[in-house]
Design a protein around this motif. Structure first.
Motif, PDB file in Angstrom:
ATOM      1  N   MET A   1       0.695  -1.310   0.058  1.00 53.39           N
ATOM      2  CA  MET A   1       0.242  -0.120   0.136  1.00 53.39           C
ATOM      3  C   MET A   1       0.955   1.363  -0.112  1.00 53.39           C
ATOM      4  O   MET A   1       0.695   2.131  -0.685  1.00 53.39           O
ATOM      5  CB  MET A   1      -0.680   0.052   1.260  1.00 53.39           C
ATOM      6  CG  MET A   1      -1.907  -0.932   1.269  1.00 53.39           C
ATOM      7  SD  MET A   1      -2.853  -1.064   2.867  1.00 53.39           S
ATOM      8  CE  MET A   1      -3.626  -2.743   2.928  1.00 53.39           C
ATOM      9  N   LEU A   2       1.990   1.239   0.957  1.00 55.81           N
ATOM     10  CA  LEU A   2       2.835   2.322   0.888  1.00 55.81           C
ATOM     11  C   LEU A   2       3.400   2.734  -0.237  1.00 55.81           C
ATOM     12  O   LEU A   2       3.876   3.753  -0.683  1.00 55.81           O
ATOM     13  CB  LEU A   2       3.642   2.085   1.929  1.00 55.81           C
ATOM     14  CG  LEU A   2       3.108   2.325   3.499  1.00 55.81           C
ATOM     15  CD1 LEU A   2       4.136   1.917   4.520  1.00 55.81           C
ATOM     16  CD2 LEU A   2       2.566   3.770   3.783  1.00 55.81           C
ATOM     17  N   ILE A   3       3.855   1.556  -0.900  1.00 61.20           N
ATOM     18  CA  ILE A   3       4.711   1.690  -2.262  1.00 61.20           C
ATOM     19  C   ILE A   3       3.921   2.443  -3.447  1.00 61.20           C
ATOM     20  O   ILE A   3       4.251   3.181  -3.929  1.00 61.20           O
ATOM     21  CB  ILE A   3       5.178   0.418  -2.749  1.00 61.20           C
ATOM     22  CG1 ILE A   3       6.293  -0.237  -1.637  1.00 61.20           C
ATOM     23  CG2 ILE A   3       5.790   0.428  -4.051  1.00 61.20           C
ATOM     24  CD1 ILE A   3       6.674  -1.542  -1.936  1.00 61.20           C
ATOM     25  N   LEU A   4       2.700   1.838  -3.536  1.00 62.91           N
ATOM     26  CA  LEU A   4       1.563   2.275  -4.586  1.00 62.91           C
ATOM     27  C   LEU A   4       1.333   3.935  -4.080  1.00 62.91           C
ATOM     28  O   LEU A   4       1.325   4.693  -5.089  1.00 62.91           O
ATOM     29  CB  LEU A   4       0.238   1.568  -4.501  1.00 62.91           C
ATOM     30  CG  LEU A   4      -0.418   1.990  -5.913  1.00 62.91           C
ATOM     31  CD1 LEU A   4       0.218   1.957  -7.072  1.00 62.91           C
ATOM     32  CD2 LEU A   4      -1.863   1.278  -5.723  1.00 62.91           C
ATOM     33  N   TYR A   5       1.125   4.062  -2.979  1.00 63.83           N
ATOM     34  CA  TYR A   5       0.870   5.548  -2.604  1.00 63.83           C
ATOM     35  C   TYR A   5       2.015   6.582  -2.638  1.00 63.83           C
ATOM     36  O   TYR A   5       1.537   7.722  -3.286  1.00 63.83           O
ATOM     37  CB  TYR A   5       0.693   5.722  -0.975  1.00 63.83           C
ATOM     38  CG  TYR A   5       0.609   6.866  -0.321  1.00 63.83           C
ATOM     39  CD1 TYR A   5      -0.780   7.693  -0.646  1.00 63.83           C
ATOM     40  CD2 TYR A   5       1.657   7.474   0.389  1.00 63.83           C
ATOM     41  CE1 TYR A   5      -0.768   9.060  -0.020  1.00 63.83           C
ATOM     42  CE2 TYR A   5       1.434   8.734   0.958  1.00 63.83           C
ATOM     43  CZ  TYR A   5       0.333   9.450   0.893  1.00 63.83           C
ATOM     44  OH  TYR A   5       0.208  10.937   1.394  1.00 63.83           O
ATOM     45  N   GLY A   6       3.074   5.961  -2.479  1.00 63.24           N
ATOM     46  CA  GLY A   6       4.330   7.034  -2.736  1.00 63.24           C
ATOM     47  C   GLY A   6       4.461   7.055  -4.308  1.00 63.24           C
ATOM     48  O   GLY A   6       4.895   8.252  -4.799  1.00 63.24           O
ATOM     49  N   LEU A   7       4.356   5.835  -5.051  1.00 63.25           N
ATOM     50  CA  LEU A   7       4.607   6.120  -6.462  1.00 63.25           C
ATOM     51  C   LEU A   7       3.743   6.776  -7.299  1.00 63.25           C
ATOM     52  O   LEU A   7       3.938   7.573  -8.135  1.00 63.25           O
ATOM     53  CB  LEU A   7       4.361   4.539  -7.052  1.00 63.25           C
ATOM     54  CG  LEU A   7       5.997   3.766  -6.969  1.00 63.25           C
ATOM     55  CD1 LEU A   7       5.645   2.365  -7.563  1.00 63.25           C
ATOM     56  CD2 LEU A   7       7.234   4.416  -7.501  1.00 63.25           C
ATOM     57  N   ALA A   8       2.269   6.887  -6.800  1.00 65.17           N
ATOM     58  CA  ALA A   8       1.347   7.403  -7.559  1.00 65.17           C
ATOM     59  C   ALA A   8       1.365   8.759  -7.321  1.00 65.17           C
ATOM     60  O   ALA A   8       1.016   9.894  -8.137  1.00 65.17           O
ATOM     61  CB  ALA A   8      -0.111   6.970  -6.993  1.00 65.17           C
TER      62      ALA A   8
END
Length: 483
Positions: free
Chosen positions: A379-386
């Motif tokens: 979740m944190l990875i996608l949040y940061g990438l987006a």
């Protein structure tokens, strides 16, 4: 001489850049998704590659020490090189699957959330959800059914002579044919989809079920006022993480939340830029009439605002780093942190149902805490990438090799396991006998050649089966909506 060398070096750099970077697009004609979401395809392709590496590591006993050396007490065990972050990210296959789920929720929600937050009529949002729901099922069903037929053909050709070494029982062709007849209807129901020589299909029921839960969440969010979208999704995710036994679907909800945050920021930025420009004009007019002391205070405020903006911008990158750390936790080997946390939960009485289901007689039935860490990490990875403002990350994930991986990622995922077990086993034994090397080294060498075959086969399947499934899904959507 020197100018010629510099000119040749510049030409080589230009050629390498043109070969890696995607071609420039005309901003006036290119769709928004094509210019802003290419990084998602690259991230999906990288995640699929991590799943492949994880299965290679599981097959090679040389890396088994990473999972065998479990922490059995509070003291833990000194980590090996493969257990050190970020090296252990190479084996973060389970977390990559969670990232697939989160990215699916994000991609499925982006268009509908854009319609909702742009002030479009609710009917358009409902129509978008209905169209996506109709197209989702045949898009997933057709490639999975064809992959099961592909495995049956390989079984007829006796292409799994060393399957027992990878933990699979030998299946005669007649038995495989009966399983094929049984499994195709079960694929249609997406219930407990599993098949010989392909454990990767266990994710398909979660993918289809999670997708439709995403659509239900979108239908719930359409009539609700915009400020309540984020709190509702956060509460839903917190409830699922704390009380739900199956947390796979929480990743889909997290993808919806990231889509909401992304749409809110992208649609509010133009208005904010206009406000900033008008504020700067007013500030310039005031600065002419104000004293030098007041100008210094204004400059200090600008510096403070710049520092705050930098911190806000970099917190997305920190989320990516921390998410990668959580995603690197191995599901197969509970860490000492998890052991202490389990004992604390058991002694305190809080979360007793969690410990009761997953901790029996001092042994792990399933390391549910690591599953939670992997889920939070994705979740944190996608949040940061987006939401990151560091555009170099998006440019890096949008280069042509990663874009190619993203385009073939679905076929690569559902075919990598049977091809690795069949062709990889044959090549590994051939290399071991010809080169007189260990079985583990032979597996790693064979995996490289298998990966090349997978690239070609996945590209072919993407251009044929996947393309046909997408066209079929669009035709079914048009038929249902026109009738």
């Amino acid at each position: 001489m020197a100018p010629r060398v510099l000119l040749r070096a510049a030409a080589l750099c230009s050629l390498s850049r043109d070969a890696l970077l995607p071609p420039p697009r005309d901003a006036s004609t290119a769709p928004a998704r094509a210019t802003q979401q290419d990084w998602a395809d690259g991230a999906r392709g990288l995640a699929c590659l991590f799943v492949y590496l994880y299965h290679i590591g599981s097959a090679a006993t040389a890396t088994a020490g990473y999972w065998v050396r479990k922490a059995t007490d509070g003291a833990g065990i000194a980590p090996s090189f493969l257990q050190i972050f970020p090296v252990r990210l190479v084996w973060a296959g389970p977390a990559a699957v969670f990232f697939f789920f989160t990215l699916s929720g994000y991609a499925l929600s982006l268009r509908t959330m854009s319609l909702i937050h742009s002030g479009a009529a609710p009917e358009r949002a409902y129509s978008s959800v209905a169209s996506a729901a109709i197209r989702r099922y045949p898009r997933l069903f057709v490639p999975v059914a064809v992959s099961i037929a592909f495995i049956y053909v390989l079984t007829l050709l006796h292409a799994f002579p060393y399957a027992a070494e990878y933990g699979f029982k030998h299946v005669p062709p007649l038995t495989s044919f009966t399983h094929f007849l049984v499994m195709v209807p079960r694929v249609f129901a997406f219930h407990d989809v599993s098949y010989e020589y392909n454990d990767s299909l266990w994710t398909m029921p979660h993918e289809i079920s999670g997708s439709f839960k995403v659509f239900l969440l979108q239908l719930v969010l359409v009539p609700i006022r915009l400020p309540f979208h984020v709190p509702m999704l956060v509460m839903f995710i917190a409830y699922g993480l704390l009380l739900e036994q199956n947390i796979y679907y929480i990743n889909f909800a997290a993808g919806v939340l990231v889509a909401v945050l992304y749409v809110r920021r992208t649609q509010s930025e133009p208005a904010r830029m206009q406000d900033f420009e008008s504020a700067d004009l007013e500030l310039e007019k005031e600065e002419v009439a104000l004293s030098r002391i007041f100008l210094r205070s204004i400059t200090g405020l600008k510096i403070m605002r710049a520092i705050w903006s930098t911190l806000v911008a970099w917190h997305y990158n920190l989320c990516i780093i921390f998410g990668l750390y959580l995603a690197s936790f191995p599901v197969d080997a509970p860490s000492a942190i998890n052991v202490r946390l389990y004992h604390w939960l058991s002694a305190s009485g809080w979360g007793g149902h969690l410990v009761h289901h997953h901790w029996k007689h001092g042994k792990y039935k399933e390391d549910i805490l690591t599953v939670v860490w992997n889920s939070l990490g994705s979740m944190l990875i996608l949040y940061g990438l987006a939401l990151t403002r560091t555009k170099c990350l998006h440019i890096f994930l949008s280069i042509r090799p990663f874009k190619f991986l993203g385009d073939i990622s679905f076929a690569l995922y559902i075919y990598h396991y049977p091809i690795f077990i069949s062709l990889g086993g044959i090549l590994a034994h051939a290399f071991q006998g010809a080169l007189n090397i260990s079985a583990q080294a032979a597996i790693f060498i064979a995996s490289f050649f298998v990966l090349l075959v997978l690239f070609v086969w996945s590209w072919f399947v993407t251009r044929t089966v996947d393309s046909w499934a997408i066209k079929l899904a669009k035709q079914i959507d048009m038929f249902v909506r026109s009738s």
